[in-house]
Design a protein around this motif. Structure first.
Motif, mmCIF file in Angstrom:
data_model
loop_
_atom_site.group_PDB
_atom_site.id
_atom_site.type_symbol
_atom_site.label_atom_id
_atom_site.label_comp_id
_atom_site.label_asym_id
_atom_site.label_seq_id
_atom_site.Cartn_x
_atom_site.Cartn_y
_atom_site.Cartn_z
ATOM 1 N N GLU A 430 9.631 0.971 -5.871
ATOM 2 C CA GLU A 430 9.476 1.605 -4.569
ATOM 3 C C GLU A 430 8.080 2.173 -4.388
ATOM 4 O O GLU A 430 7.524 2.145 -3.285
ATOM 5 C CB GLU A 430 10.513 2.718 -4.405
ATOM 6 C CG GLU A 430 11.946 2.244 -4.246
ATOM 7 C CD GLU A 430 12.567 1.801 -5.557
ATOM 8 O OE1 GLU A 430 11.920 2.004 -6.612
ATOM 9 O OE2 GLU A 430 13.686 1.255 -5.532
ATOM 10 N N ASP A 431 7.477 2.669 -5.485
ATOM 11 C CA ASP A 431 6.116 3.197 -5.397
ATOM 12 C C ASP A 431 5.111 2.082 -5.118
ATOM 13 O O ASP A 431 4.162 2.275 -4.356
ATOM 14 C CB ASP A 431 5.761 3.918 -6.694
ATOM 15 C CG ASP A 431 6.727 5.046 -7.009
ATOM 16 O OD1 ASP A 431 7.234 5.661 -6.057
ATOM 17 O OD2 ASP A 431 6.982 5.294 -8.203
ATOM 18 N N PHE A 432 5.317 0.922 -5.728
ATOM 19 C CA PHE A 432 4.426 -0.212 -5.458
ATOM 20 C C PHE A 432 4.526 -0.649 -4.001
ATOM 21 O O PHE A 432 3.509 -0.871 -3.331
ATOM 22 C CB PHE A 432 4.773 -1.375 -6.387
ATOM 23 C CG PHE A 432 4.192 -2.683 -5.950
ATOM 24 C CD1 PHE A 432 2.833 -2.942 -6.061
ATOM 25 C CD2 PHE A 432 5.008 -3.671 -5.401
ATOM 26 C CE1 PHE A 432 2.296 -4.153 -5.642
ATOM 27 C CE2 PHE A 432 4.483 -4.876 -4.987
ATOM 28 C CZ PHE A 432 3.120 -5.122 -5.100
ATOM 29 N N LYS A 433 5.744 -0.768 -3.502
ATOM 30 C CA LYS A 433 5.921 -1.182 -2.114
ATOM 31 C C LYS A 433 5.319 -0.163 -1.154
ATOM 32 O O LYS A 433 4.662 -0.531 -0.163
ATOM 33 C CB LYS A 433 7.416 -1.369 -1.814
ATOM 34 C CG LYS A 433 8.067 -2.516 -2.568
ATOM 35 C CD LYS A 433 9.545 -2.632 -2.199
ATOM 36 C CE LYS A 433 10.203 -3.809 -2.912
ATOM 37 N NZ LYS A 433 11.642 -3.938 -2.564
ATOM 38 N N SER A 434 5.536 1.115 -1.447
ATOM 39 C CA SER A 434 5.009 2.159 -0.577
ATOM 40 C C SER A 434 3.490 2.176 -0.576
ATOM 41 O O SER A 434 2.855 2.254 0.487
ATOM 42 C CB SER A 434 5.555 3.517 -1.021
ATOM 43 O OG SER A 434 4.968 4.561 -0.290
ATOM 44 N N LEU A 435 2.879 2.080 -1.756
ATOM 45 C CA LEU A 435 1.422 2.113 -1.834
ATOM 46 C C LEU A 435 0.800 0.872 -1.211
ATOM 47 O O LEU A 435 -0.264 0.946 -0.581
ATOM 48 C CB LEU A 435 0.989 2.264 -3.297
ATOM 49 C CG LEU A 435 -0.509 2.452 -3.535
ATOM 50 C CD1 LEU A 435 -1.009 3.694 -2.820
ATOM 51 C CD2 LEU A 435 -0.801 2.540 -5.026
ATOM 52 N N ASP A 436 1.443 -0.268 -1.377
ATOM 53 C CA ASP A 436 0.930 -1.487 -0.744
ATOM 54 C C ASP A 436 0.922 -1.349 0.776
ATOM 55 O O ASP A 436 -0.042 -1.733 1.447
ATOM 56 C CB ASP A 436 1.785 -2.682 -1.165
ATOM 57 C CG ASP A 436 1.336 -3.977 -0.511
ATOM 58 O OD1 ASP A 436 0.347 -4.570 -0.975
ATOM 59 O OD2 ASP A 436 1.990 -4.382 0.479
ATOM 60 N N LYS A 437 1.984 -0.782 1.324
ATOM 61 C CA LYS A 437 2.059 -0.598 2.777
ATOM 62 C C LYS A 437 1.031 0.421 3.249
ATOM 63 O O LYS A 437 0.361 0.232 4.273
ATOM 64 C CB LYS A 437 3.472 -0.163 3.158
ATOM 65 C CG LYS A 437 3.684 0.031 4.645
ATOM 66 C CD LYS A 437 5.121 0.442 4.940
ATOM 67 C CE LYS A 437 5.332 0.643 6.436
ATOM 68 N NZ LYS A 437 6.737 1.047 6.739
ATOM 69 N N VAL A 438 0.904 1.526 2.506
ATOM 70 C CA VAL A 438 -0.036 2.567 2.900
ATOM 71 C C VAL A 438 -1.469 2.057 2.870
ATOM 72 O O VAL A 438 -2.268 2.326 3.776
ATOM 73 C CB VAL A 438 0.131 3.796 1.981
ATOM 74 C CG1 VAL A 438 -1.022 4.771 2.163
ATOM 75 C CG2 VAL A 438 1.449 4.489 2.259
#
Length: 753
Positions: A430-438
């Motif tokens: 979830e952290d990878f997905k969130s940081l990629d989007k941000v």
């Protein structure tokens, strides 16, 4: 009462035999005393007459005490059973009164005045005897989900009460239903509980379709994982329908209402017992599960994880996934390794695992993953754990592989909610997905931390900055990247390498305060510098997850953190710890705690073997690796601390001395998976002449850095040198002093083209 009778049957013969022996001894003692002459020497009066009078009295006393104890135990058992029986009767009576007070008329018996009247009459006779039967256990489940409809409570109890007719299980009435008169006007009210039932019940009110839909609840519990009571409902419905067409519109009502009580939770059925329970769904747990199944093919393994995903590898989250050209990489989680081969981040596809519900009945065993559940309490004496939903699971053997949680800076935690919303603690998918989007929607991002994770993310985001115009800033308190690990000269070279990737480096930076101002985050440093950014990534280390230590009574190491275990990774006789959370004893380097992928693989595998009876000590020297893109990478083993004296031997690099070339040769992007299986045997040194040791050079193509303690090698870094880790492991294992480390470096063949 049955228990009391059993105890009395065991104690009665003992009491009778004891009393008989007592009477015989008393009679025998009296006869002996009668034969003794009256003139007994005075000297013997103090010790008693010859013949064992004192022993007889002691024997009588002991037998009497035993009988008294047995009688007291029987009395307490009988009174306890009577109290429990009376409490049970009172509880049943309270339920009946509650139902009778809130229900003006009976729903079930009014549904079929023509056909069902006979059934209610047959149920009314055994109703009083059925009161203490298991029927009340089913009543609470139906009362709780539908409190506004007391009809639902009655209908649920009708299905659970046992009755003599075998073909009428659905309409069996509870005692309160049998006592209530049938009321025809309530037939129309039967539709009201259906509205509170599960979604499939809403489709059942039509008379004819209900009979055909009855088999559907049977397959529904398997995907929805419901409880078992709907099964007898499916059997009873066709039977009632065959009796009379007029009964068709009435019978679905009690059946549907009973389903609503069972299906309303709609939760997965958790097995009550697991022979092998693994707490945590990371690399260590998966390695242990695979090892257990290898040694015990029929083993039943349950993995409990608070993450929604099955076990997966974490290194690609900060490495290869960021270099993927696939725009849907956050959904597929598939990536190309440096060698060009594609693979998934998950260790195994979902088909590899069995569902948790099937674990108990699996003939050949298997590995089940219970995702989204967290173990919050551990009862070591009772061999059971409690989940966050109060579900309990017992176990025979347990592995704790809870890993760790990412640390955060206290100044960020105290900065307020708005700052925390714009801060990422990088650890999970979830952290990878969130940081990629941000990173695709902001203009500036700052990474706090100069270790492995911080430097890898800085290089990955730096590559993206050239395409999207994203400003990437990395700040750390050291003088250079990975300053706590690499020697100063190599740390400075690495810092220049990161800068060339498009990253702005701020070294010797200590964060003093963080505030949100004008839709920007302002980072105030202790030396007065001010950094403005849109988002912060805190990569400042990992805190071992030892939440279970208190409830389990397990020891936590005060120096390194983590659960303190012995050489076999045991914390208790049937509890093991592996991965980041294990503080183990290294036979060469002392007590340690390692936070790397290879250690998770090896310690998990060893723990799994020991859980099946191997009893092997942990002697393996785990390695770790880090890649700054596809061109620069290193592997390390042992204690690599920049505060130790180091000796570096370097050579000119070639095209094959890159992480990309290393993965092409080994065939895997997770290099430890191949390295940990190899062993070094008599390495042959290169015959090529070795150049002088290089301590200060602008370019470091490839080389070996030795870390010394008391003139003994305790750590080794292979800089752009791959597939040589077994040699480094053997050097540390030998623990010998080396007069010329330049000769030792020849063992790694760094001078061969």
């Amino acid at each position: 009462m049955l228990k009391c009778r059993t105890v009395w049957k065991k104690l009665a013969p003992l009491a009778r035999s004891s009393s008989t022996v007592c009477r015989q001894n008393v009679r025998r003692a009296g006869l002996n005393n009668g034969r003794i002459p009256a003139c007994v020497p005075a000297a013997h009066m103090s010790t008693g007459p010859a013949g064992g009078g004192r022993e007889t009295q002691l024997y009588i006393l002991l037998v009497g005490a035993a009988c008294a104890g047995g009688g007291l135990y029987a009395y307490r058992t009988v009174t306890g059973d009577q109290k429990r029986y009376q409490q049970r009767i009172d509880e049943i009576a309270a339920r009946q009164n509650k139902t009778a007070a809130g229900e003006p008329a009976t729903l079930v018996q009014s549904e079929a005045p023509a056909v069902e009247a006979i059934e209610t009459e047959t149920v009314a006779e055994p109703a009083p005897e059925a009161a203490p039967s298991p029927e009340p256990e089913a009543a609470p489940s139906s009362e709780e989900p539908s409190p506004p409809a007391p009809d639902a409570e009655v209908a649920a109890s009708t299905e659970t009460t046992e009755t003599p007719p075998a073909d009428e299980p659905v309409l069996e009435a509870s005692p309160e239903e049998a006592a209530e008169p049938p009321a025809a006007p309530v037939v129309e009210e039967a539709d009201e509980p259906v509205l509170e039932a599960s979604p499939e019940e809403a489709a059942e009110p039509p008379a004819a379709p209900v009979v055909e839909e009855e088999p559907s609840p049977a397959p529904e519990p398997s995907p929805a994982e419901l409880t078992e009571p709907p099964a007898p409902v499916a059997e009873s419905e066709p039977t009632a329908a065959a009796e009379s067409p007029a009964a068709e519109p009435t019978e679905p009502q009690p059946e549907v209402v009973a389903e609503s009580g069972d299906s309303s939770p709609a939760i997965l059925k958790v097995p009550s017992h697991a022979p092998y329970l693994l707490i945590g769904g990371g690399t260590a747990s998966f390695a242990a599960a695979r090892s257990i199944r290898a040694r015990d093919p029929g083993a039943k393994v349950l993995i409990v994880t608070d993450e929604p995903d099955p076990p997966y590898m974490r290194p690609p989250l900060s490495k290869e996934l960021w270099f993927s050209d696939d725009p849907s990489v956050t959904e597929t989680l598939r990536f190309k390794q440096w060698n060009g081969k594609e693979r998934s981040i998950y260790f195994q596809p979902p088909s590899f695992y069995i569902s948790a519900e099937e674990l108990d009945s699996a003939e050949n065993g298997g590995v089940a993953v219970l995702s989204g559940k967290k173990v919050v309490h551990m009862d070591v004496r009772g061999n059971k754990v409690k989940l966050d939903d109060d579900t309990e699971i017992s176990y025979d053997k347990c592995l704790i592989a809870t890993g760790g949680v990412p640390r955060n800076l206290q100044v960020i935690e105290r900065a307020g909610e708005e700052v925390m919303k714009r801060t990422t603690l990088f650890r999970k998918i979830e952290d990878f997905k969130s940081l990629d989007k941000v990173s695709r929607n902001i203009k500036s991002i700052t990474i706090v931390g100069g270790g492995f994770l911080g430097s890898e993310l800085a290089c990955a985001l730096g590559r993206r900055s050239t395409e999207s115009g994203l400003e990437v800033i990395q700040m750390f308190p050291e003088k250079g990247n990975m300053g706590k690990v690499l020697p100063e000269y190599l740390s400075n070279w690495t810092t220049e390498k990161v800068k060339r990737e498009g990253v702005k480096i701020i070294s010797e930076a200590l964060v003093k305060a963080v505030v949100c101002k004008d839709d920007k985050l302002e980072i105030q440093l202790k030396d007065g510098r001010l950094v403005k950014t849109d988002h912060i990534v805190a990569a400042v280390g990992l805190e071992p997850n030892v939440d279970l230590a208190k409830s389990a009574g397990l020891e936590v190491d005060s120096d390194f953190g983590g659960f303190r275990v012995n050489a076999e990774l045991q914390a208790r006789s049937n509890i093991w710890v592996a991965g980041d959370a294990a503080c183990f004893y290294d036979i060469r380097l002392g007590r340690r705690r390692v936070e790397h992928h290879d250690h998770a693989v090896v310690s998990g595998r060893l723990a799994g073997e020991n859980m099946t009876g191997a009893s092997k000590p942990y002697w393996h020297q785990s390695m770790f690796w880090s890649d700054l893109g596809p061109d620069v990478g290193y592997e390390a083993i042992g204690i690599v601390d920049s505060s130790l004296p180091t000796v570096g031997v370097f050579a000119k690099a070639t095209a094959k001395d890159t992480p990309k070339a290393a993965t092409e040769q080994s065939g895997t992007g997770i290099r430890s998976e191949s390295e940990t299986e190899d062993t070094a045997t008599s390495p042959v040194a290169s015959s090529s002449p070795a150049p002088a040791m290089v301590q200060h050079q602008d370019e470091y193509g490839k080389g070996v850095i030795f870390y010394l303690r008391d003139k003994v090698v305790v750590g080794i870094i292979l800089w752009n040198v791959f597939n040589r880790m077994p040699i480094a492991r053997k050097i540390i294992k030998d623990g010998e002093e080396h007069a010329d480390l330049n000769e030792v470096a020849k063992l790694f063949n760094i001078h061969d083209d």
